[in-house]
Scaffold this motif. Structure first.
Motif, PDB file in Angstrom:
ATOM      1  N   THR A   1       9.702  31.990 -57.279  1.00  0.00           N
ATOM      2  CA  THR A   1       9.461  31.782 -58.699  1.00  0.00           C
ATOM      3  C   THR A   1      10.744  31.350 -59.415  1.00  0.00           C
ATOM      4  O   THR A   1      10.737  30.415 -60.203  1.00  0.00           O
ATOM      5  N   ALA A   2      11.835  32.032 -59.122  1.00  0.00           N
ATOM      6  CA  ALA A   2      13.111  31.741 -59.787  1.00  0.00           C
ATOM      7  C   ALA A   2      13.657  30.357 -59.440  1.00  0.00           C
ATOM      8  O   ALA A   2      14.306  29.715 -60.271  1.00  0.00           O
ATOM      9  N   LEU A   3      13.410  29.907 -58.216  1.00  0.00           N
ATOM     10  CA  LEU A   3      13.995  28.651 -57.751  1.00  0.00           C
ATOM     11  C   LEU A   3      12.959  27.551 -57.526  1.00  0.00           C
ATOM     12  O   LEU A   3      13.235  26.579 -56.827  1.00  0.00           O
ATOM     13  N   ALA A   4      11.789  27.681 -58.137  1.00  0.00           N
ATOM     14  CA  ALA A   4      10.678  26.750 -57.900  1.00  0.00           C
ATOM     15  C   ALA A   4      11.056  25.290 -58.110  1.00  0.00           C
ATOM     16  O   ALA A   4      10.590  24.415 -57.390  1.00  0.00           O
ATOM     17  N   LYS A   5      11.903  25.011 -59.079  1.00  0.00           N
ATOM     18  CA  LYS A   5      12.272  23.621 -59.372  1.00  0.00           C
ATOM     19  C   LYS A   5      13.227  23.051 -58.337  1.00  0.00           C
ATOM     20  O   LYS A   5      13.305  21.841 -58.170  1.00  0.00           O
ATOM     21  N   GLU A   6      13.961  23.917 -57.645  1.00  0.00           N
ATOM     22  CA  GLU A   6      15.002  23.448 -56.733  1.00  0.00           C
ATOM     23  C   GLU A   6      14.627  23.487 -55.265  1.00  0.00           C
ATOM     24  O   GLU A   6      15.283  22.848 -54.449  1.00  0.00           O
ATOM     25  N   VAL A   7      13.591  24.241 -54.897  1.00  0.00           N
ATOM     26  CA  VAL A   7      13.353  24.459 -53.472  1.00  0.00           C
ATOM     27  C   VAL A   7      11.871  24.658 -53.158  1.00  0.00           C
ATOM     28  O   VAL A   7      11.153  25.300 -53.913  1.00  0.00           O
ATOM     29  N   ASP A   8      11.437  24.103 -52.034  1.00  0.00           N
ATOM     30  CA  ASP A   8      10.064  24.341 -51.580  1.00  0.00           C
ATOM     31  C   ASP A   8      10.045  25.591 -50.693  1.00  0.00           C
ATOM     32  O   ASP A   8      11.089  26.107 -50.300  1.00  0.00           O
ATOM     33  N   LYS A   9       8.841  26.037 -50.342  1.00  0.00           N
ATOM     34  CA  LYS A   9       8.667  27.298 -49.615  1.00  0.00           C
ATOM     35  C   LYS A   9       9.402  27.336 -48.276  1.00  0.00           C
ATOM     36  O   LYS A   9      10.107  28.290 -47.972  1.00  0.00           O
ATOM     37  N   SER A  10       9.230  26.310 -47.465  1.00  0.00           N
ATOM     38  CA  SER A  10       9.839  26.345 -46.125  1.00  0.00           C
ATOM     39  C   SER A  10      11.357  26.238 -46.193  1.00  0.00           C
ATOM     40  O   SER A  10      12.059  26.882 -45.413  1.00  0.00           O
ATOM     41  N   THR A  11      11.871  25.466 -47.138  1.00  0.00           N
ATOM     42  CA  THR A  11      13.323  25.353 -47.304  1.00  0.00           C
ATOM     43  C   THR A  11      13.910  26.685 -47.754  1.00  0.00           C
ATOM     44  O   THR A  11      14.959  27.099 -47.261  1.00  0.00           O
ATOM     45  N   LEU A  12      13.223  27.368 -48.647  1.00  0.00           N
ATOM     46  CA  LEU A  12      13.676  28.681 -49.102  1.00  0.00           C
ATOM     47  C   LEU A  12      13.711  29.653 -47.930  1.00  0.00           C
ATOM     48  O   LEU A  12      14.712  30.353 -47.719  1.00  0.00           O
ATOM     49  N   TYR A  13      12.653  29.683 -47.145  1.00  0.00           N
ATOM     50  CA  TYR A  13      12.593  30.601 -46.005  1.00  0.00           C
ATOM     51  C   TYR A  13      13.718  30.307 -45.018  1.00  0.00           C
ATOM     52  O   TYR A  13      14.401  31.225 -44.557  1.00  0.00           O
ATOM     53  N   ARG A  14      13.940  29.042 -44.692  1.00  0.00           N
ATOM     54  CA  ARG A  14      15.003  28.670 -43.747  1.00  0.00           C
ATOM     55  C   ARG A  14      16.371  29.088 -44.269  1.00  0.00           C
ATOM     56  O   ARG A  14      17.214  29.575 -43.515  1.00  0.00           O
ATOM     57  N   ASN A  15      16.602  28.902 -45.559  1.00  0.00           N
ATOM     58  CA  ASN A  15      17.901  29.259 -46.129  1.00  0.00           C
ATOM     59  C   ASN A  15      18.084  30.765 -46.229  1.00  0.00           C
ATOM     60  O   ASN A  15      19.198  31.260 -46.044  1.00  0.00           O
ATOM     61  N   LEU A  16      17.032  31.506 -46.493  1.00  0.00           N
ATOM     62  CA  LEU A  16      17.125  32.968 -46.479  1.00  0.00           C
ATOM     63  C   LEU A  16      17.496  33.443 -45.077  1.00  0.00           C
ATOM     64  O   LEU A  16      18.349  34.318 -44.908  1.00  0.00           O
ATOM     65  N   THR A  17      16.878  32.847 -44.071  1.00  0.00           N
ATOM     66  CA  THR A  17      17.183  33.196 -42.684  1.00  0.00           C
ATOM     67  C   THR A  17      18.643  32.880 -42.366  1.00  0.00           C
ATOM     68  O   THR A  17      19.350  33.702 -41.773  1.00  0.00           O
ATOM     69  N   SER A  18      19.109  31.713 -42.779  1.00  0.00           N
ATOM     70  CA  SER A  18      20.511  31.325 -42.543  1.00  0.00           C
ATOM     71  C   SER A  18      21.470  32.269 -43.254  1.00  0.00           C
ATOM     72  O   SER A  18      22.476  32.690 -42.683  1.00  0.00           O
ATOM     73  N   PHE A  19      21.173  32.620 -44.501  1.00  0.00           N
ATOM     74  CA  PHE A  19      22.024  33.534 -45.266  1.00  0.00           C
ATOM     75  C   PHE A  19      22.058  34.912 -44.609  1.00  0.00           C
ATOM     76  O   PHE A  19      23.099  35.547 -44.533  1.00  0.00           O
ATOM     77  N   GLU A  20      20.894  35.371 -44.133  1.00  0.00           N
ATOM     78  CA  GLU A  20      20.835  36.686 -43.497  1.00  0.00           C
ATOM     79  C   GLU A  20      21.627  36.688 -42.188  1.00  0.00           C
ATOM     80  O   GLU A  20      22.406  37.611 -41.918  1.00  0.00           O
ATOM     81  N   GLN A  21      21.454  35.659 -41.385  1.00  0.00           N
ATOM     82  CA  GLN A  21      22.184  35.562 -40.114  1.00  0.00           C
ATOM     83  C   GLN A  21      23.690  35.450 -40.335  1.00  0.00           C
ATOM     84  O   GLN A  21      24.480  35.963 -39.546  1.00  0.00           O
ATOM     85  N   ALA A  22      24.097  34.805 -41.438  1.00  0.00           N
ATOM     86  CA  ALA A  22      25.516  34.638 -41.742  1.00  0.00           C
ATOM     87  C   ALA A  22      26.119  35.872 -42.415  1.00  0.00           C
ATOM     88  O   ALA A  22      27.334  35.955 -42.590  1.00  0.00           O
ATOM     89  N   GLY A  23      25.283  36.833 -42.805  1.00  0.00           N
ATOM     90  CA  GLY A  23      25.787  38.045 -43.450  1.00  0.00           C
ATOM     91  C   GLY A  23      26.041  37.891 -44.941  1.00  0.00           C
ATOM     92  O   GLY A  23      26.751  38.688 -45.540  1.00  0.00           O
ATOM     93  N   ILE A  24      25.425  36.900 -45.565  1.00  0.00           N
ATOM     94  CA  ILE A  24      25.576  36.710 -47.012  1.00  0.00           C
ATOM     95  C   ILE A  24      24.610  37.625 -47.759  1.00  0.00           C
ATOM     96  O   ILE A  24      24.924  38.145 -48.820  1.00  0.00           O
ATOM     97  N   ILE A  25      23.429  37.807 -47.194  1.00  0.00           N
ATOM     98  CA  ILE A  25      22.420  38.697 -47.778  1.00  0.00           C
ATOM     99  C   ILE A  25      21.929  39.651 -46.691  1.00  0.00           C
ATOM    100  O   ILE A  25      22.208  39.441 -45.510  1.00  0.00           O
TER     101      ILE A  25
END
Length: 134
Positions: free
Chosen positions: A42-66
């Motif tokens: 909801t917060a990033l709807a204008k900037e990102v689609d669903k699959s891109t958001l999921y992939r980036n969350l996974t990348s951030f989690e694996q990198a230790g950012i979140i």
């Protein structure tokens, strides 16, 4: 945090600087509580689609950012900061009114003794109550 610092963090974690990652990082760093996938979408709807958001969350989690929080609601929440692994453990406070999840830094982690032969991989402490906003 200024954009230069966002870029430095991404570089330190070995991630490319993209518009989506910058927006996601800025969003997380501006919050004091965890977000569900739906909240982020909801917060990033204008900037990102669903699959891109999921992939980036996974990348951030694996990198230790979140890190991901399982508050037993059935919906994972994500918060800025490294996963509570050995040396970085912290509790999470779940508000029973608004269901907001907060990382509780500075609380001593539980020292559990498990039976002989058991190996602990992760300890997650959930504190339930009412937050200051409610």
């Amino acid at each position: 945090m200024k954009n230069e610092n966002h870029e430095v963090l991404l570089e330190q974690k070995g991630l490319k600087k993209t518009k989506v990652r910058m927006a996601l990082l800025q969003h997380f760093m501006g919050l004091d509580h965890a977000q569900s996938y739906s909240d982020l979408q909801t917060a990033l709807a204008k900037e990102v689609d669903k699959s891109t958001l999921y992939r980036n969350l996974t990348s951030f989690e694996q990198a230790g950012i979140i890190h991901r929080i399982n508050d037993h609601s059935g919906v994972s929440k994500y918060a800025f900061g490294e996963s509570p692994i050995q040396g970085n453990e912290h509790a999470h406070f779940v508000c029973e009114c608004c269901e907001t999840v907060y990382c509780m830094e500075g609380l001593a982690p539980l020292q559990l003794k498990v039976p002989k032969g058991f190996k602990t991989k992760k300890v997650q402490t959930i504190i339930r109550g009412i937050c200051a906003a409610c």
